[in-house]
Design a protein around this motif. Structure first.
Motif, PDB file in Angstrom:
ATOM      1  N   MET A   1     -35.979 -33.754 -17.127  1.00  0.00           N
ATOM      2  CA  MET A   1     -35.886 -33.009 -15.610  1.00  0.00           C
ATOM      3  C   MET A   1     -34.754 -33.768 -15.054  1.00  0.00           C
ATOM      4  N   THR A   2     -33.785 -32.837 -14.501  1.00  0.00           N
ATOM      5  CA  THR A   2     -32.152 -33.206 -13.937  1.00  0.00           C
ATOM      6  C   THR A   2     -32.409 -33.031 -12.487  1.00  0.00           C
ATOM      7  N   TYR A   3     -31.561 -33.830 -11.758  1.00  0.00           N
ATOM      8  CA  TYR A   3     -31.449 -33.519 -10.320  1.00  0.00           C
ATOM      9  C   TYR A   3     -30.177 -33.981  -9.856  1.00  0.00           C
TER      10      TYR A   3
ATOM     11  N   SER B   1     -36.148 -43.585 -15.876  1.00  0.00           N
ATOM     12  CA  SER B   1     -35.118 -42.793 -14.508  1.00  0.00           C
ATOM     13  C   SER B   1     -33.882 -43.306 -14.929  1.00  0.00           C
ATOM     14  N   GLU B   2     -32.889 -42.392 -15.236  1.00  0.00           N
ATOM     15  CA  GLU B   2     -31.431 -42.497 -15.136  1.00  0.00           C
ATOM     16  C   GLU B   2     -30.653 -42.200 -14.188  1.00  0.00           C
ATOM     17  N   GLU B   3     -29.924 -43.073 -13.283  1.00  0.00           N
ATOM     18  CA  GLU B   3     -29.228 -42.798 -12.112  1.00  0.00           C
ATOM     19  C   GLU B   3     -28.013 -42.590 -12.257  1.00  0.00           C
ATOM     20  N   GLY B   4     -27.020 -41.532 -11.791  1.00  0.00           N
ATOM     21  CA  GLY B   4     -25.878 -41.519 -11.765  1.00  0.00           C
ATOM     22  C   GLY B   4     -25.175 -41.582 -10.191  1.00  0.00           C
ATOM     23  N   VAL B   5     -23.937 -41.134 -10.228  1.00  0.00           N
ATOM     24  CA  VAL B   5     -23.140 -41.291  -8.684  1.00  0.00           C
ATOM     25  C   VAL B   5     -23.792 -40.246  -8.071  1.00  0.00           C
ATOM     26  N   SER B   6     -24.044 -38.856  -8.574  1.00  0.00           N
ATOM     27  CA  SER B   6     -24.496 -37.871  -7.830  1.00  0.00           C
ATOM     28  C   SER B   6     -25.626 -37.318  -8.083  1.00  0.00           C
ATOM     29  N   GLY B   7     -26.479 -37.730  -9.058  1.00  0.00           N
ATOM     30  CA  GLY B   7     -27.762 -37.442  -9.447  1.00  0.00           C
ATOM     31  C   GLY B   7     -28.240 -38.243 -10.651  1.00  0.00           C
TER      32      GLY B   7
END
Length: 92
Positions: free
Chosen positions: A25-27, A5-11
């Motif tokens: 798979m992006t979100y 899992s790779e987390e960013g500020v908005s997704g």
């Protein structure tokens, strides 16, 4: 299959490397309790090997663990959700 899992500020994204190829798979996060699955990419070399399904299941499990709901904008994820009524607890 190892999914990271790779987390960013908005997704973020879920990614798996299999046989030297990467699928993802992006979100986007619209609120602390809602994510939008917006894209799934599986290289042709990995098609039919269950990689996309594994990413979708990972997203569902992450949503359950995090107390989130998923809005399926991605056609692949949406189709998977329709095949898995047991995901209705997290898929809107």
């Amino acid at each position: 299959m190892d999914i990271r899992s790779e987390e960013g500020v908005s997704g973020g994204r879920y990614a798996a490397e299999v046989e030297g190829h990467e699928a993802e798979m992006t979100y986007s996060r619209t609120s602390p309790k809602l994510v939008i699955i917006d894209h799934t990419a599986v290289p042709d070399a990995l098609r039919g090997k269950g990689v996309g399904q594994a990413l979708a299941l990972h997203a569902v499990e992450a949503a359950r663990t995090g107390g989130r709901k998923i809005f399926p904008l991605c056609p692949f994820f949406k189709a998977q959700a329709q095949r898995h009524p047991e995901w209705k607890d997290v898929v809107n």
